[in-house]
Every structure is written in structure tokens, then in C-alpha cells.
Motif scaffolding. Structure first.
Motif, PDB file in Angstrom:
ATOM      1  N   UNK A   1       8.736  -5.733   0.215  1.00 57.40           N
ATOM      2  CA  UNK A   1       8.482  -6.207   1.572  1.00 57.40           C
ATOM      3  C   UNK A   1       8.311  -5.063   2.559  1.00 57.40           C
ATOM      4  N   UNK A   2       8.993  -3.957   2.317  1.00 56.11           N
ATOM      5  CA  UNK A   2       8.961  -2.839   3.257  1.00 56.11           C
ATOM      6  C   UNK A   2       7.679  -2.031   3.118  1.00 56.11           C
ATOM      7  N   UNK A   3       7.455  -1.122   4.059  1.00 54.29           N
ATOM      8  CA  UNK A   3       6.358  -0.172   3.948  1.00 54.29           C
ATOM      9  C   UNK A   3       6.738   0.918   2.952  1.00 54.29           C
ATOM     10  N   UNK A   4       5.740   1.562   2.376  1.00 51.63           N
ATOM     11  CA  UNK A   4       5.982   2.582   1.358  1.00 51.63           C
ATOM     12  C   UNK A   4       5.213   3.851   1.713  1.00 51.63           C
ATOM     13  N   UNK A   5       5.944   4.944   1.828  1.00 49.43           N
ATOM     14  CA  UNK A   5       5.346   6.259   2.065  1.00 49.43           C
ATOM     15  C   UNK A   5       5.784   7.186   0.940  1.00 49.43           C
ATOM     16  N   UNK A   6       4.840   7.766   0.243  1.00 48.31           N
ATOM     17  CA  UNK A   6       5.137   8.627  -0.900  1.00 48.31           C
ATOM     18  C   UNK A   6       5.231  10.080  -0.440  1.00 48.31           C
ATOM     19  N   UNK A   7       6.248  10.799  -0.929  1.00 48.73           N
ATOM     20  CA  UNK A   7       6.425  12.205  -0.548  1.00 48.73           C
ATOM     21  C   UNK A   7       6.419  13.104  -1.769  1.00 48.73           C
ATOM     22  N   UNK A   8       5.966  14.329  -1.573  1.00 50.79           N
ATOM     23  CA  UNK A   8       6.028  15.330  -2.636  1.00 50.79           C
ATOM     24  C   UNK A   8       6.918  16.502  -2.259  1.00 50.79           C
ATOM     25  N   UNK A   9       7.080  16.733  -0.961  1.00 50.47           N
ATOM     26  CA  UNK A   9       7.975  17.760  -0.438  1.00 50.47           C
ATOM     27  C   UNK A   9       8.821  17.123   0.652  1.00 50.47           C
ATOM     28  N   UNK A  10      10.046  17.620   0.808  1.00 50.34           N
ATOM     29  CA  UNK A  10      10.901  17.082   1.868  1.00 50.34           C
ATOM     30  C   UNK A  10      10.318  17.363   3.247  1.00 50.34           C
ATOM     31  N   UNK A  11       9.401  18.295   3.325  1.00 45.28           N
ATOM     32  CA  UNK A  11       8.694  18.538   4.586  1.00 45.28           C
ATOM     33  C   UNK A  11       7.908  17.298   5.004  1.00 45.28           C
ATOM     34  N   UNK A  12       7.384  16.555   4.020  1.00 43.51           N
ATOM     35  CA  UNK A  12       6.686  15.302   4.307  1.00 43.51           C
ATOM     36  C   UNK A  12       7.632  14.305   4.967  1.00 43.51           C
ATOM     37  N   UNK A  13       8.848  14.230   4.449  1.00 43.24           N
ATOM     38  CA  UNK A  13       9.847  13.319   5.010  1.00 43.24           C
ATOM     39  C   UNK A  13      10.172  13.724   6.446  1.00 43.24           C
TER      40      UNK A  13
ATOM     41  N   UNK B   1       0.842  -1.180   0.000  1.00 38.72           N
ATOM     42  CA  UNK B   1       0.000   0.000   0.000  1.00 38.72           C
ATOM     43  C   UNK B   1       0.878   1.230   0.000  1.00 38.72           C
ATOM     44  N   UNK B   2       0.688   2.100  -0.995  1.00 38.98           N
ATOM     45  CA  UNK B   2       1.444   3.338  -1.054  1.00 38.98           C
ATOM     46  C   UNK B   2       0.693   4.382  -0.260  1.00 38.98           C
ATOM     47  N   UNK B   3       1.296   4.830   0.845  1.00 36.49           N
ATOM     48  CA  UNK B   3       0.669   5.822   1.709  1.00 36.49           C
ATOM     49  C   UNK B   3       1.199   7.193   1.330  1.00 36.49           C
TER      50      UNK B   3
ATOM     51  N   UNK C   1      10.303  -4.011   8.391  1.00 34.89           N
ATOM     52  CA  UNK C   1      10.309  -2.896   9.334  1.00 34.89           C
ATOM     53  C   UNK C   1      10.910  -1.630   8.744  1.00 34.89           C
ATOM     54  N   UNK C   2      11.409  -1.716   7.516  1.00 34.62           N
ATOM     55  CA  UNK C   2      12.003  -0.561   6.853  1.00 34.62           C
ATOM     56  C   UNK C   2      10.941   0.209   6.073  1.00 34.62           C
ATOM     57  N   UNK C   3      11.330   1.378   5.567  1.00 34.00           N
ATOM     58  CA  UNK C   3      10.400   2.237   4.834  1.00 34.00           C
ATOM     59  C   UNK C   3      11.067   2.750   3.558  1.00 34.00           C
ATOM     60  N   UNK C   4      10.377   2.585   2.444  1.00 31.59           N
ATOM     61  CA  UNK C   4      10.790   3.210   1.194  1.00 31.59           C
ATOM     62  C   UNK C   4       9.959   4.471   1.006  1.00 31.59           C
TER      63      UNK C   4
END
Length: 267
Positions: A245-257, A3-5, A219-222
Motif C-alpha cells: 500500500x505504501x510508496x516504494x523508493x529504492x536506494x543503493x547508497x545511504x546518501x539516497x536516503x 511503482x518502485x522509484x 502515506x508511508x514509504x518503504x
């Protein structure tokens, strides 16, 4: 299925639930950054073309690129610039005008203030000269523990030269660099020194970032950049029922990171 969050304020509670076992402030985390279109908002290798006559390359040179052989191509570009009298000082002035991605200055400042919690490396298909110039000009070089990229240097004649980072046998990656191999060797070296990580966070955008992302554990995140190749490739894997296998978090600004990292270390 993967799931891409997509990160925003409304998802903070969801992130606490999904990654609660990783929110341990006492643990150390590894941040792995790509460089082009991730730390900076352009491709550093194409930005240097601003130094070329009329800010463009001849068609024959531009069309000489062969897939998987970018470093060799850039060697020809640098030779062309040298042949046309482009000196180191001009190249440096040009490269240090490359813009950082939105929010990246704040993110790198935050990481620098929390180096006791974060180890931070760059794995990039750029080169040592460009990355060194850009990071030092912005005073961010101390944020990163190591930079893994193609070695570059100026010859006695004043020409910039570049070499492949290493040799590898990965059929999925360009000839000069397999980022999975770099990451694995770095982790092995750290483990030999007694250093392990509660979580790896991989931040990138390109197709060559997929190979190391496939190496990450549950337990890692892409963190792929929204709208770029890495996000699209991860989505395609999920559709093909062969998700990462890892979780996926999508970013558009480095502020999200930065928002995610603040959650990660919050007591």
C-alpha cells in the motif's frame, strides 16, 4: 500497481509531486532501520566467524541451521567460539571493524542533527551485544531511540548467549522475530503517549522486512536496498497484482536516503 522509484537527482521534482502532502517540516517522522546489510554493509552474525579457528566453522555446525531458527543456530556458533577460547574482548574488536554501508555515516550524522524531526528505531535479527558495540564505537547510539533485537549477554563462563526476541503467531516470519508485531506495538505505545507520525520511512533489505512493509499505509514509504531480497519481493508482489500500500523508493547508497529525508523536512 506499486511503482518502485529509484532515487537520483533527476527525480527530485517527481518526489515533490508524489509526496507533496508529506513535506511538512513541522511534523515528526519515524525512521525504522534494519541493521545487517542496511546500517552495516555485512551480516553481523556471519562477521563474527572471523574469530573462529581459521576464520571458519566446522561443516557439521554450519549445516545445522534450520530455516526460521537462526537464533538457535547462532547460539551454537557462540558456544563453539567459547569452546575455542574466544573471549569478549576479541569479539568486540572484531565486530567494531564491520564497515558501515556507503553513505550511512553521513546519514546517521544528519539524523542526529535533526532529532527534533525524526524518531529513529532499529528492528533487527542481530543481537543487543553486537549492535551496542558497533553503534557506541562509532558514537551513533544516541541517534536511535530504541533498538529491538534478540537479547544477548555473556555468561559467567565468558560465553556469549542469545535468546529469541519474542514469541509471535505470524506464519511469514522466523520463529524469533516478527518485525510487523514490533512496529505495531511500538506505534501503539507511542500513540498512548500522544505521539503520532506524519510518515513512517522503513529502510531495510531482507525478506523478513517484507512483513512490516506490508503493514505500512499509503502515506508511508518503504525504502528497500537495491539488488537485495526486499526489493525483489516487493517487485514480485506488484507483478502478482497484490502490491504494497505504501510508496516504494529504492536506494543503493545511504546518501539516497538522506536526499529523500532532506526533501521531507524542507520548508
Amino acid at each position: 500497481m506499486t511503482t518502485l522509484v529509484y532515487i537520483n537527482n533527476s527525480l527530485f521534482f517527481c518526489l515533490f509531486v508524489c509526496f507533496g502532502n508529506c513535506f511538512l517540516a513541522a511534523m515528526k517522522f519515524l525512521l525504522v532501520f534494519d541493521f545487517d546489510h542496511t546500517i552495516v554493509d555485512e551480516n553481523s552474525d556471519t562477521w563474527i566467524v572471523k574469530c573462529a579457528p581459521e576464520k571458519k566453522l566446522p561443516n557439521g555446525l554450519r549445516n545445522s541451521y534450520q530455516p526460521g531458527h537462526w537464533t538457535e543456530y547462532m547460539g551454537r556458533v557462540f558456544a563453539y567460539l567459547g569452546d575455542n577460547g574466544v573471549k569478549e574482548d576479541e569479539m568486540k574488536r572484531t565486530m567494531t571493524t564491520i564497515p558501515f554501508t556507503t553513505g550511512m555515516v553521513d546519514l546517521l550524522g544528519f539524523i542526529g542533527e535533526n532529532k527534533d524531526l525524526f524518531d529513529c528505531i532499529i528492528v533487527s535479527d542481530s543481537n543487543t551485544v553486537f549492535i551496542d558495540w558497533i553503534l557506541k564505537a562509532a558514537d551513533f547510539h544516541k541517534v536511535f531511540d530504541e533498538v529491538f533485537t534478540n537479547p544477548a549477554a555473556f555468561s559467567s563462563a565468558g560465553y556469549l548467549t542469545v535468546q529469541n526476541f519474542h514469541a509471535h503467531h505470524c506464519v511469514k516470519c522466523p520463529k524469533n522475530l516478527c518485525k510487523r508485531k514490533v512496529l505495531k506495538e511500538f506505534l501503539d505505545k507511542q500513540l498512548e503517549q500522544g505521539v503520532s507520525y506524519a510518515q513512517i520511512v522503513y529502510i531495510g533489505d531482507g525478506g523478513n522486512d517484507l512483513c512490516p512493509v506490508m503493514f505500512l499505509k499509503k502515506d508511508d514509504v518503504a525504502m528497500p536496498r537495491q539488488g537485495y531480497t526486499l526489493e525483489k519481493k516487493i517487485s514480485q508482489l506488484a507483478q502478482d497484482l497484490s502490491p504494497v500500500e505504501c510508496s516504494v523508493l529504492v536506494w543503493s547508497s545511504a546518501t539516497d536516503i538522506m536526499s529523500y529525508l532532506k526533501l521531507l523536512i524542507k520548508e
